[in-house]
Scaffold this motif. Structure first.
Motif, PDB file in Angstrom:
ATOM      1  N   LEU A   1     102.522 143.213 -17.846  1.00 46.59           N
ATOM      2  CA  LEU A   1     102.662 143.436 -16.408  1.00 46.59           C
ATOM      3  C   LEU A   1     103.924 144.228 -16.087  1.00 46.59           C
ATOM      4  O   LEU A   1     103.942 145.031 -15.150  1.00 46.59           O
ATOM      5  CB  LEU A   1     102.679 142.101 -15.666  1.00 46.59           C
ATOM      6  CG  LEU A   1     101.367 141.307 -15.688  1.00 46.59           C
ATOM      7  CD1 LEU A   1     101.564 139.935 -15.063  1.00 46.59           C
ATOM      8  CD2 LEU A   1     100.252 142.059 -14.965  1.00 46.59           C
ATOM      9  N   ARG A   2     104.985 143.998 -16.869  1.00 45.66           N
ATOM     10  CA  ARG A   2     106.251 144.682 -16.621  1.00 45.66           C
ATOM     11  C   ARG A   2     106.271 146.112 -17.147  1.00 45.66           C
ATOM     12  O   ARG A   2     107.003 146.967 -16.628  1.00 45.66           O
ATOM     13  CB  ARG A   2     107.395 143.908 -17.274  1.00 45.66           C
ATOM     14  CG  ARG A   2     107.779 142.611 -16.574  1.00 45.66           C
ATOM     15  CD  ARG A   2     108.913 141.919 -17.308  1.00 45.66           C
ATOM     16  NE  ARG A   2     109.390 140.745 -16.590  1.00 45.66           N
ATOM     17  CZ  ARG A   2     110.309 140.774 -15.627  1.00 45.66           C
ATOM     18  NH1 ARG A   2     110.863 141.934 -15.280  1.00 45.66           N
ATOM     19  NH2 ARG A   2     110.685 139.673 -15.016  1.00 45.66           N
TER      20      ARG A   2
ATOM     21  N   HIS B   1     108.107 153.732 -15.749  1.00 46.17           N
ATOM     22  CA  HIS B   1     108.303 154.670 -14.641  1.00 46.17           C
ATOM     23  C   HIS B   1     109.627 154.438 -13.906  1.00 46.17           C
ATOM     24  O   HIS B   1     109.867 155.034 -12.854  1.00 46.17           O
ATOM     25  CB  HIS B   1     107.137 154.567 -13.663  1.00 46.17           C
ATOM     26  CG  HIS B   1     105.848 155.096 -14.220  1.00 46.17           C
ATOM     27  ND1 HIS B   1     105.550 156.447 -14.262  1.00 46.17           N
ATOM     28  CD2 HIS B   1     104.791 154.463 -14.774  1.00 46.17           C
ATOM     29  CE1 HIS B   1     104.354 156.615 -14.814  1.00 46.17           C
ATOM     30  NE2 HIS B   1     103.875 155.442 -15.130  1.00 46.17           N
ATOM     31  N   GLY B   2     110.479 153.561 -14.458  1.00 47.09           N
ATOM     32  CA  GLY B   2     111.778 153.335 -13.843  1.00 47.09           C
ATOM     33  C   GLY B   2     111.711 152.661 -12.488  1.00 47.09           C
ATOM     34  O   GLY B   2     112.568 152.890 -11.624  1.00 47.09           O
TER      35      GLY B   2
ATOM     36  N   HIS C   1     108.094 143.849  -9.352  1.00 52.38           N
ATOM     37  CA  HIS C   1     107.941 142.929  -8.226  1.00 52.38           C
ATOM     38  C   HIS C   1     107.181 141.692  -8.713  1.00 52.38           C
ATOM     39  O   HIS C   1     105.958 141.638  -8.670  1.00 52.38           O
ATOM     40  CB  HIS C   1     107.203 143.607  -7.075  1.00 52.38           C
ATOM     41  CG  HIS C   1     107.942 144.778  -6.499  1.00 52.38           C
ATOM     42  ND1 HIS C   1     109.137 144.634  -5.831  1.00 52.38           N
ATOM     43  CD2 HIS C   1     107.671 146.104  -6.499  1.00 52.38           C
ATOM     44  CE1 HIS C   1     109.570 145.834  -5.439  1.00 52.38           C
ATOM     45  NE2 HIS C   1     108.694 146.738  -5.837  1.00 52.38           N
ATOM     46  N   GLU C   2     107.946 140.713  -9.176  1.00 54.24           N
ATOM     47  CA  GLU C   2     107.333 139.526  -9.763  1.00 54.24           C
ATOM     48  C   GLU C   2     106.474 138.764  -8.754  1.00 54.24           C
ATOM     49  O   GLU C   2     105.373 138.308  -9.088  1.00 54.24           O
ATOM     50  CB  GLU C   2     108.411 138.602 -10.322  1.00 54.24           C
ATOM     51  CG  GLU C   2     107.848 137.382 -11.042  1.00 54.24           C
ATOM     52  CD  GLU C   2     108.922 136.564 -11.728  1.00 54.24           C
ATOM     53  OE1 GLU C   2     108.640 135.408 -12.094  1.00 54.24           O
ATOM     54  OE2 GLU C   2     110.045 137.081 -11.904  1.00 54.24           O
TER      55      GLU C   2
ATOM     56  N   ALA D   1      94.890 144.366 -16.688  1.00 55.96           N
ATOM     57  CA  ALA D   1      95.106 145.813 -16.666  1.00 55.96           C
ATOM     58  C   ALA D   1      95.027 146.358 -15.242  1.00 55.96           C
ATOM     59  O   ALA D   1      95.776 147.266 -14.868  1.00 55.96           O
ATOM     60  CB  ALA D   1      94.079 146.508 -17.556  1.00 55.96           C
ATOM     61  N   LEU D   2      94.130 145.800 -14.464  1.00 56.83           N
ATOM     62  CA  LEU D   2      93.987 146.231 -13.077  1.00 56.83           C
ATOM     63  C   LEU D   2      95.241 145.891 -12.268  1.00 56.83           C
ATOM     64  O   LEU D   2      95.770 146.735 -11.523  1.00 56.83           O
ATOM     65  CB  LEU D   2      92.759 145.566 -12.456  1.00 56.83           C
ATOM     66  CG  LEU D   2      92.433 145.930 -11.015  1.00 56.83           C
ATOM     67  CD1 LEU D   2      92.166 147.415 -10.874  1.00 56.83           C
ATOM     68  CD2 LEU D   2      91.217 145.132 -10.542  1.00 56.83           C
ATOM     69  N   VAL D   3      95.733 144.663 -12.429  1.00 58.02           N
ATOM     70  CA  VAL D   3      96.965 144.268 -11.734  1.00 58.02           C
ATOM     71  C   VAL D   3      98.129 145.148 -12.178  1.00 58.02           C
ATOM     72  O   VAL D   3      98.951 145.588 -11.363  1.00 58.02           O
ATOM     73  CB  VAL D   3      97.276 142.773 -11.974  1.00 58.02           C
ATOM     74  CG1 VAL D   3      98.658 142.422 -11.431  1.00 58.02           C
ATOM     75  CG2 VAL D   3      96.210 141.901 -11.326  1.00 58.02           C
ATOM     76  N   ARG D   4      98.202 145.426 -13.460  1.00 55.42           N
ATOM     77  CA  ARG D   4      99.259 146.293 -14.000  1.00 55.42           C
ATOM     78  C   ARG D   4      99.260 147.650 -13.300  1.00 55.42           C
ATOM     79  O   ARG D   4     100.321 148.183 -12.961  1.00 55.42           O
ATOM     80  CB  ARG D   4      99.039 146.455 -15.501  1.00 55.42           C
ATOM     81  CG  ARG D   4     100.126 147.204 -16.250  1.00 55.42           C
ATOM     82  CD  ARG D   4      99.862 147.141 -17.752  1.00 55.42           C
ATOM     83  NE  ARG D   4      98.583 147.757 -18.103  1.00 55.42           N
ATOM     84  CZ  ARG D   4      97.999 147.619 -19.295  1.00 55.42           C
ATOM     85  NH1 ARG D   4      98.548 146.858 -20.222  1.00 55.42           N
ATOM     86  NH2 ARG D   4      96.849 148.223 -19.547  1.00 55.42           N
ATOM     87  N   ALA D   5      98.084 148.186 -13.055  1.00 53.92           N
ATOM     88  CA  ALA D   5      97.979 149.471 -12.356  1.00 53.92           C
ATOM     89  C   ALA D   5      98.364 149.337 -10.880  1.00 53.92           C
ATOM     90  O   ALA D   5      99.057 150.201 -10.330  1.00 53.92           O
ATOM     91  CB  ALA D   5      96.562 150.012 -12.478  1.00 53.92           C
ATOM     92  N   MET D   6      97.930 148.270 -10.239  1.00 58.16           N
ATOM     93  CA  MET D   6      98.231 148.069  -8.827  1.00 58.16           C
ATOM     94  C   MET D   6      99.731 147.949  -8.586  1.00 58.16           C
ATOM     95  O   MET D   6     100.237 148.364  -7.530  1.00 58.16           O
ATOM     96  CB  MET D   6      97.512 146.825  -8.306  1.00 58.16           C
ATOM     97  CG  MET D   6      96.000 146.964  -8.257  1.00 58.16           C
ATOM     98  SD  MET D   6      95.164 145.383  -7.910  1.00 58.16           S
ATOM     99  CE  MET D   6      95.756 145.036  -6.258  1.00 58.16           C
TER     100      MET D   6
END
Length: 248
Positions: free
Chosen positions: A101-102, A108-109, A113-114, A147-152
């Motif tokens: 997730l991180r 991308h620097g 947002h946990e 993976a979807l959350v990671r992209a969002m």
């Protein structure tokens, strides 16, 4: 509406035979807050078109611009933060769920947002997942949603979704559809869904792009496409798809 992304005359040859066209002269644009269902039979190049938009493959001709700025004028990393692709088969990076997730934010620097990550994981039915669990040990459906959350979490302007609910059970599928629709509406994000599920297409989109015979044959409101398609190819596609769904 503000145009986010525009394509003009996008052409791609087949990988197995460069003398043949996969699709040609695809011209379309998508605005902030617009939700597109990209439909068409297998082999039309829908996934390839998404990958071209995501700058993961090259087109053989044509132009793409984001915020009126040509793709060549963008750094690849900046483009992929603004235009994010989620594949049908999720790829987990080495490490834990939390590290996955991180990772996108860190690459991308961007700050991680946990709290938002927790809300998104809860929204897609993964609120109980242990973040210290190895990501490789997740089920296929859990990997897809992670993976979807990671992209969002990158907050892209355009999110490209390639059959992202195909491997999910009905309950998880509905959670993902609701989560994406609410997130996109609140943030005015554009979505392009590739899906073979007609009911899903109706529910998640306001616009349909229909590909057949190597061309973008229809580009219209979702209700118009399903109620009164303008081409014989689209009518045959809808008839065949409905027969296949009824036989399942």
């Amino acid at each position: 509406m503000t145009v986010l992304l525009a394509m003009e005359n996008i052409t791609k040859h087949r990988q197995d035979d460069a003398s043949k066209i996969l699709f040609e002269r695809i011209t379309a644009e998508i605005a902030a807050g617009q939700h597109v269902a990209l439909l068409g039979g297998s082999g039309q190049g829908k996934s390839t078109l998404l990958r071209i938009i995501a700058r993961l493959e090259r087109c053989d001709a044509g132009e793409i611009a984001l915020h009126s700025k040509p793709i060549a004028a963008w750094k690849p990393q900046d483009w992929r933060r603004k235009v994010c692709y989620v594949a049908q088969q999720a790829v987990m990076l080495p490490g834990t769920v939390e590290q996955n997730l991180r990772t996108a934010s860190e690459l991308h620097g961007l700050p991680f947002h946990e709290a938002l990550a927790k809300r998104c994981m809860e929204a897609v039915g993964l609120g109980a997942v242990d973040w210290q669990k190895p990501a490789a040990d997740l089920s296929g459906g859990e990997k897809q949603r992670t993976a979807l959350v990671r992209a969002m979490l990158l907050s892209p302007d355009v999110l490209l979704l390639d059959e992202v609910t195909a491997s999910l059970d009905p309950g998880s599928k509905r959670l993902v559809e609701r989560c994406l629709s609410e997130w996109a509406a609140q943030e005015e994000k554009a979505l392009i869904w590739v899906t073979h599920d007609l009911e899903q297409a109706k529910q998640v989109s306001d616009t349909v792009w229909f590909m057949a015979e190597g061309k973008l044959l229809e580009h219209c409101e979702t209700a118009v496409f399903f109620d009164c398609p303008s081409t014989d190819q689209a009518r045959r596609y809808l008839q065949q798809s409905r027969k296949e769904e009824e036989s399942v």
